[in-house]
Design an enzyme around this catalytic site. Structure first.
Site, PDB file in Angstrom:
ATOM      1  N   GLU A 102       0.834  -1.201   0.000  1.00  0.00           N
ATOM      2  CA  GLU A 102       0.000   0.000   0.000  1.00  0.00           C
ATOM      3  C   GLU A 102       0.869   1.251   0.000  1.00  0.00           C
ATOM      4  O   GLU A 102       0.502   2.273  -0.571  1.00  0.00           O
ATOM      5  CB  GLU A 102      -0.937   0.000   1.208  1.00  0.00           C
ATOM      6  CG  GLU A 102      -2.087   0.993   1.081  1.00  0.00           C
ATOM      7  CD  GLU A 102      -3.158   0.797   2.138  1.00  0.00           C
ATOM      8  OE1 GLU A 102      -4.242   0.294   1.789  1.00  0.00           O
ATOM      9  OE2 GLU A 102      -2.916   1.143   3.307  1.00  0.00           O
TER      10      GLU A 102
ATOM     11  N   HIS B 218       7.281 -26.686   2.612  1.00  0.00           N
ATOM     12  CA  HIS B 218       6.434 -27.730   2.045  1.00  0.00           C
ATOM     13  C   HIS B 218       5.285 -27.117   1.242  1.00  0.00           C
ATOM     14  O   HIS B 218       4.294 -27.792   0.966  1.00  0.00           O
ATOM     15  CB  HIS B 218       5.905 -28.627   3.167  1.00  0.00           C
ATOM     16  CG  HIS B 218       6.995 -29.312   3.929  1.00  0.00           C
ATOM     17  ND1 HIS B 218       7.540 -30.518   3.539  1.00  0.00           N
ATOM     18  CD2 HIS B 218       7.679 -28.943   5.038  1.00  0.00           C
ATOM     19  CE1 HIS B 218       8.493 -30.873   4.384  1.00  0.00           C
ATOM     20  NE2 HIS B 218       8.603 -29.925   5.304  1.00  0.00           N
TER      21      HIS B 218
ATOM     22  N   LYS C 160     -13.738   1.473  -4.211  1.00  0.00           N
ATOM     23  CA  LYS C 160     -14.749   1.839  -3.218  1.00  0.00           C
ATOM     24  C   LYS C 160     -15.870   2.659  -3.850  1.00  0.00           C
ATOM     25  O   LYS C 160     -17.050   2.458  -3.553  1.00  0.00           O
ATOM     26  CB  LYS C 160     -14.102   2.623  -2.075  1.00  0.00           C
ATOM     27  CG  LYS C 160     -13.316   1.742  -1.099  1.00  0.00           C
ATOM     28  CD  LYS C 160     -12.349   2.524  -0.248  1.00  0.00           C
ATOM     29  CE  LYS C 160     -13.017   3.506   0.660  1.00  0.00           C
ATOM     30  NZ  LYS C 160     -12.044   4.150   1.588  1.00  0.00           N
TER      31      LYS C 160
END
EC number: 5.3.1.9
Length: 568
Positions: free
Chosen positions: A360, A391, A516
């Site tokens: 960000e 793994h 948004k």
């Protein structure tokens, strides 16, 4: 002569570009053979040990990076941040998260005002309130002690505090203080997250902390209203004042919501969300869980790195070195990602938090002056604790794409285990992998080595490791509140260094706004379609098709529903 508008136009940048070809032809096997070089690439501060000798860099590279830092006026930019200058130019704000962990007698100014007394007024208020909740002098509406806390927030209001909480859970002192208590974090607006958070909790013994600077964040406030209903339906509307508090600066909206403004804890415009864990955003819920004394040690640890960052020479400055090496890896060597690999399960939430802090902050395409960047900046951060990651995705790191790695080890485990008859204890087994993996990445394994081991010819290409894959190793002595604060601040300042060198604004986040605003349009459409039966209009064909499919499949959702809370 005027300074270049972009760092890439400086002689220092061009010099590194010219230097790059020689480094690309030099394998880490050769670089690691130079003991003097390796020794020069080890730095220690306050028992934190940094080894960056496995970077694809010579001593000459590092010196050229120092010159790049000078060309970027790095020291001056760091000083401007600490002096409270409005380095967040697009929002005309200071950037002063360092003030959040400054000692009480410090002076750090924003707009000519020392903000440290304000910080400590809030910290004192948090200490008093958390002490009262923990000792039972602040009780719920039915007289029960409030032993469980749900912190409601999103983004920086959630990821940072969750990281610290997870890291403290198994610290002996912190876990002792938290006995009989529970802290949960509600972030996602998905009702499943609500269901998981309230599952097994009793409203009578639950305190909700609503974290929203403006008290208007859509996801947070919908979740807050949902928990308000959960409390009110069980205990009555008047119980909200006893069971909900706020971290906000918008006192009128806090009061309108039903929370007494006296129980609102402030923070300031000069604190960015992703840098706010040391404010009331993190300190309040963490103090409720662990007690203020533990959290104060966390603040002191962060402050120790703040001092180190502002005063140490570049050659000994851990955040500066890490930031410069990230610039080298991203903008010169062309590596777009970074793996954060803590060999401590307590640090399992470090990578998600730093993912936000880094991506960000530095996910920008223009300079601070609005010029398009002609070079790569920012990096894709991800990670998993070792040995789990080994793994999972280490296969790609070893034999696929080159991804610089941060290996973080802890000398003394929070929870040591010893089993009679085992070759090594559990922590030694973990740390064996911490020490082995960086060398495996650096050196690899050649076809010649495989032939000497009599590996079948057809398997040699599959078992060859090219090596020459860079990493850094950080070794912490322990993992308590103090060291967790140090680790947080190292990464925060590393991100700032990268942004300062790239010449971008690491402290705004306009990229979150477009989605948004489009979501607002969709929200209005969903309401109009459900309540008034209006057709889907004003969207492109693809979005219109998806929305119509969604509305058709959820046609049983009532237009004016009665309140329904999760049942789990």
């Amino acid at each position: 002569m005027a300074s270049p508008a972009l760092i890439s136009e400086t002689e220092a940048w061009k010099d590194l570009k010219a230097h790059l070809e020689g480094i690309k032809r030099t394998h880490l096997r050769e670089l690691m053979g130079d003991t003097e070089r390796c020794q020069s690439m080890m730095v220690e501060f306050d028992n934190i040990f940094l080894d960056y000798s496995r970077q694809q860099a010579s001593s000459d590279t590092i010196n050229k990076l120092y010159k790049l830092a000078d060309a970027a006026h790095l020291k001056q930019k760091i000083d401007r941040m600490y002096n409270g200058d409005h380095i967040n130019s697009t929002e005309n704000r200071s950037v002063l998260h360092v003030a959040l962990r400054a000692p009480r007698n410090s002076a750090i100014c924003s707009d000519g005002k020392n903000v440290v007394p304000d910080v400590w007024n809030v910290l004192d208020k948090i200490k008093d309130f958390s002490d009262r909740v923990r000792n039972g002098s602040w009780i719920g509406a039915t007289g029960k002690k409030l032993k469980d806390v749900i912190a409601v927030g999103i983004g920086g209001s959630f990821l940072g505090p969750l990281f610290v909480h997870t890291a403290l859970q198994t610290d002996p002192e912190a876990s002792k203080n938290a006995r009989g208590r529970e802290l949960r974090f509600l972030a996602n607006v998905d009702p499943i997250d609500v269901a998981r958070n309230i599952s097994g909790l009793n409203p009578e013994s639950t305190l909700v902390v609503v974290v929203s600077k403006t008290f208007t964040t859509a996801e947070t406030m919908l979740n807050a209203r949902t928990l308000r209903e959960w409390i009110s339906s069980a205990l009555g509307p008047s119980a909200v004042a006893k069971h909900m508090v706020a971290v906000s600066t918008n006192l009128p909206l806090v009061e309108k919501f039903g929370i007494d403004p006296i129980n609102a804890f402030a923070f300031w415009d000069w604190v960015g969300g992703r840098y706010s864990v040391c404010s009331a955003v993190g300190v309040l819920p963490l103090s409720l869980q662990y007690g203020f004394a533990v959290v104060e040690k966390f603040l002191q640890g962060a402050h120790s790195i703040d001092q180190h960052f502002s005063s140490a020479s570049f050659e000994k400055n851990i955040p500066v070195l890490l930031g410069l090496l990230s610039v080298w890896n991203v903008s010169f060597l062309g590596y777009p990602a970074r793996a954060i690999l803590p060999y401590s399960q307590a640090l399992e939430k470090l990578a998600p938090h730093i993912q936000q802090v880094s991506m960000e902050s530095n996910g920008k395409g223009v300079s601070i002056d609005g010029l398009p960047l002609p070079f790569e900046s920012g990096e894709i951060d991800f990670g998993e604790p070792g040995t789990n990651g080994q793994h999972s995705f280490y296969q790609l790191i070893h034999q696929g794409r080159v991804i610089p790695c941060d290996f973080i080890g802890v000398v003394k485990s929070q929870q040591p285990v010893y089993l009679k008859g085992e070759v090594v204890n559990n922590h030694d087994e973990l740390m064996s992998n911490f020490f082995a993996q960086p060398d495996a990445l650096a050196y690899g394994k050649t076809p010649e080595q495989l032939k000497k081991e009599n590996v079948s010819e057809h398997l040699i290409p599959h078992k060859t490791f090219t090596g020459n894959r860079p990493s850094i190793s950080i070794l912490l002595p322990t993992l308590d509140g103090y060291r967790i604060g140090q680790l947080l601040a190292i990464y925060e300042h590393r991100v700032a260094v990268q942004g300062f060198v790239w010449g971008i604004n690491s402290f705004d986040q306009w990229g979150v706004e477009l989605g948004k605003s489009l979501a607002t349009q969709v929200r209005k459409q969903l309401h109009a379609s459900r309540v008034k039966g209006e057709p889907v209009e004003g969207f492109n064909f693809s979005t219109k098709t998806l929305l119509e499919r969604y509305l058709e499949a959820t046609s049983d959702v009532p237009a004016d529903p009665s309140t329904l809370l999760p049942n789990i």
